[in-house]
Design a protein around this motif. Structure first.
Motif, short mmCIF file in Angstrom:
data_model
loop_
_atom_site.label_atom_id
_atom_site.label_comp_id
_atom_site.label_asym_id
_atom_site.label_seq_id
_atom_site.Cartn_x
_atom_site.Cartn_y
_atom_site.Cartn_z
N UNK A 377 -12.67 12.47 -56.18
CA UNK A 377 -12.58 13.96 -56.58
C UNK A 377 -12.42 14.49 -55.05
N UNK A 378 -13.26 14.13 -54.15
CA UNK A 378 -13.21 14.74 -52.63
C UNK A 378 -11.63 14.65 -52.32
N UNK A 379 -11.05 13.34 -52.31
CA UNK A 379 -9.68 13.36 -51.90
C UNK A 379 -8.83 14.35 -52.43
N UNK A 380 -8.82 14.34 -53.84
CA UNK A 380 -8.16 15.30 -54.63
C UNK A 380 -8.32 16.65 -54.14
N UNK A 381 -9.37 17.13 -54.06
CA UNK A 381 -9.73 18.75 -53.74
C UNK A 381 -9.31 18.81 -52.32
N UNK A 382 -9.50 18.05 -51.38
CA UNK A 382 -8.96 17.99 -49.91
C UNK A 382 -7.53 18.25 -49.87
N UNK A 383 -6.77 17.24 -50.63
CA UNK A 383 -5.28 17.52 -50.74
C UNK A 383 -4.98 18.62 -51.33
N UNK A 384 -5.58 19.01 -52.22
CA UNK A 384 -4.96 20.50 -52.88
C UNK A 384 -5.38 21.57 -52.29
N UNK A 385 -6.00 21.67 -51.41
CA UNK A 385 -6.63 22.68 -50.78
C UNK A 385 -5.47 23.67 -50.30
N UNK A 386 -4.44 22.92 -49.46
CA UNK A 386 -3.50 23.79 -48.78
C UNK A 386 -2.21 23.46 -49.92
N UNK A 387 -2.03 22.57 -50.50
CA UNK A 387 -0.83 22.50 -51.44
C UNK A 387 -0.87 23.26 -52.57
#
Length: 555
Positions: A377-387
């Motif tokens: 989940x952390x990876x997903x949220x971190x990636x989705x922050x900017x995108x």
């Protein structure tokens, strides 16, 4: 009462009498609808150039915040008087577009209308609100040239202008204040706020103590300044004085006091404020009501009463991004990461452009993932922050991700992420990585990082990482290496800042510092600690050698 009923069907023959009649109607008008009806009669009867009537119309529109209507009336006047100019300048000075007042003033001068003391007062107020110090200085020059420097309203607004101009100008504000022959509580408050804005809390306190008269703004300014500067005990002490002085507490003061309660863990006072808000206050506007509730959420969460914070959050009639962020962060800090992420998903599904996750929201979300070990989940949220949300990761977000990956044992991935960072890693980043090395006993990586930092940093900076390296060696039971590093730390003369904690007993907050014996009850406290340790050993407790080493300063 409808205006059509107020004006006779057969108009009074005298134009002057009709003007007086309409003027009296404007003076007694108390609704926007009635004012618009009166305005229609003014247009019908050809009185659109009667300045003394239009001043009253403009004053009503300005007071009610209808600047669009006020401008429409103003622009229809062929030769506005100074009083008319003043009304429209005043309206914009108090609005969200104070810069417009400066533009209007320039037009006033070009139209050869004569500014007066009210003009300069409103204009200086606009410059202060818009941060237009240079323009304000030019107005100050006109004040001196036109002989209005002794006008108490002009003087007060000059003090306010320079007070908001930063540390370089607060001294000049003080000089102007000292030259004033007559000082009001407003001028005292302006100077007081200036010292707090530039961070001189001690100077502000001296002014506060010298004030011959204080109002709620004086108390609130001082309390807010102390809370913002981290002087939370002083803020709470002032709040107690404010209550004993029987000054009605306002909502801004309560927000600051709740912030101080959160910092000190003063749950008792925080609960009292919660009661006071519910039983004694009727918040006059929605934004302040939201701010109060946000402060309550933060206070309860900081005191560890997260379920109470959640109750406040659930009953809020209106929620801001800060509201959602506060409760998410509160659950995250209490180790309830799954619940924090559930609230975050509710936030995303709540819809609307008014509530969108921001940089602080994502710090709370990533912190929740770290505490709960939710790597995917952390990876997903971190990636989705900017995108997805257009939030560019800052050093704090990278710190959360490095901590998450390091705690979970993904040390190689954490190293790769550090290598891709567009900003220089700080001590939080390296500390998180070395913390992961300690948990997972990865001595090789910890040694490599520490040696790299020893080359890049000066000895004093590198010493902090050496402490972390010694902890890694101790966790891996490489005692000789740990001792060698500790000796190096001693040679550098670096000591870790002592631990600090607070506890509230009988409404009094007590502060404790590791190794400190200055508390008046220190002998009794240490005697009780000794008794607790004795009982613990009797119950089978044995000292963890590794943890003992980690807590040692100079062994």
């Amino acid at each position: 009462m409808f205006v059509e009923e107020s004006i006779p069907a057969n108009p009074i023959s005298s134009s002057r009498a009709l003007q007086q009649h309409i003027f009296s109607l404007v003076q007694s008008c108390n609704t926007l609808k009635n004012l618009q009806q009166i305005h229609a009669q003014i247009v019908t009867n050809g009185f659109t150039q009667k300045n003394y009537i239009l001043v009253k119309i403009l004053s009503f529109y300005v007071a009610s915040g209808n600047l669009e209507h006020a401008l429409r009336v103003f622009e229809g006047i062929n030769n506005p008087s100074a009083t008319v100019w003043n009304q429209i300048i005043r309206g914009h000075a108090r609005s969200g577009t104070p810069r417009k007042s400066v533009d209007l003033y320039k037009k006033m001068v070009a139209a050869e209308a004569e500014p007066d003391g009210f003009t300069y007062s409103f204009l200086l107020s606009a410059c202060a609100r818009a941060g237009l110090l240079r323009e304000g200085e030019q107005v100050h020059g006109r004040v001196l040239a036109n002989g209005y420097c002794s006008n108490v309203f002009v003087q007060t607004n000059l003090v306010n202008l320079y007070s908001v101009g930063g540390a370089n100008n607060v001294g000049y504000a003080r000089s102007l204040f000292e030259e004033m022959g007559e000082r009001s509580v407003v001028s005292w408050n302006s100077l007081l706020a200036g010292y707090i804005r530039c961070g001189d809390i001690d100077g502000a306190r001296r002014i506060f103590d010298d004030m011959p008269e204080r109002n709620v703004v004086s108390w609130t300014t001082m309390i807010s300044g102390c809370a913002h500067d981290g002087r939370c005990k002083q803020a709470l002490s002032l709040f107690g004085e404010m209550r004993r002085a029987h000054v009605e507490v306002d909502q801004v003061a309560l927000v600051s006091v709740l912030s101080a309660c959160a910092e000190l863990g003063d749950l008792k006072l925080g609960r009292w404020i919660h009661w006071y808000i519910e039983e004694r206050m009727n918040p006059r506007n929605q934004p302040l009501l939201v701010s109060l509730n946000n402060a309550l959420i933060h206070m309860y969460a900081s005191c560890g009463i997260i379920d109470e914070a959640h109750k406040v959050f659930n009953i809020m009639p209106s929620k801001s991004t800060v509201s959602w962020t506060s409760i998410i962060t509160g659950f995250a800090k209490q180790g309830r990461g799954v619940e924090a992420l559930g609230i975050f998903r509710s936030m995303l599904s709540s819809g609307g452009n008014q509530v969108r996750p921001d940089e602080i929201t994502f710090i709370g979300v990533l912190c929740a993932c770290s505490h709960a070990g939710l790597v995917t989940e952390g990876r997903q949220f971190f990636e989705g922050m900017n995108q997805t949300w257009g939030v560019k990761p800052r050093i704090e977000h990278y710190g959360c991700m490095i901590d998450l990956l390091s705690r979970a044992g993904f040390l190689d991935e954490a190293c790769r992420l550090i290598g891709t960072m567009p900003i220089r890693p700080n001590d939080t980043i390296w500390g998180a990585l070395l913390g992961g090395c300690r948990i997972h006993k990865n001595v090789e990586l910890a040694s490599h990082v520490a040696k790299k930092l020893a080359v890049e940093l000066d000895p004093k900076q590198a010493a902090g990482y050496l402490v972390l390296l010694s902890n890694v060696y101790a966790a891996a039971k490489r005692w000789q290496d740990a001792v060698t590093v500790r000796r190096k730390i001693v040679e550098l003369g670096v000591r870790k800042p002592p631990g600090r904690s607070w506890v509230q007993v009988n409404a009094v907050v007590h502060e404790f510092v590791a190794g400190d014996r200055s508390h008046k009850h220190a002998p009794l406290i240490y005697k009780m600690l000794g008794e607790l340790m004795r009982q613990a050993r009797q119950d089978g407790y044995t000292l963890d050698v590794v943890e003992a080493f980690l807590n040692a300063e100079e062994q």
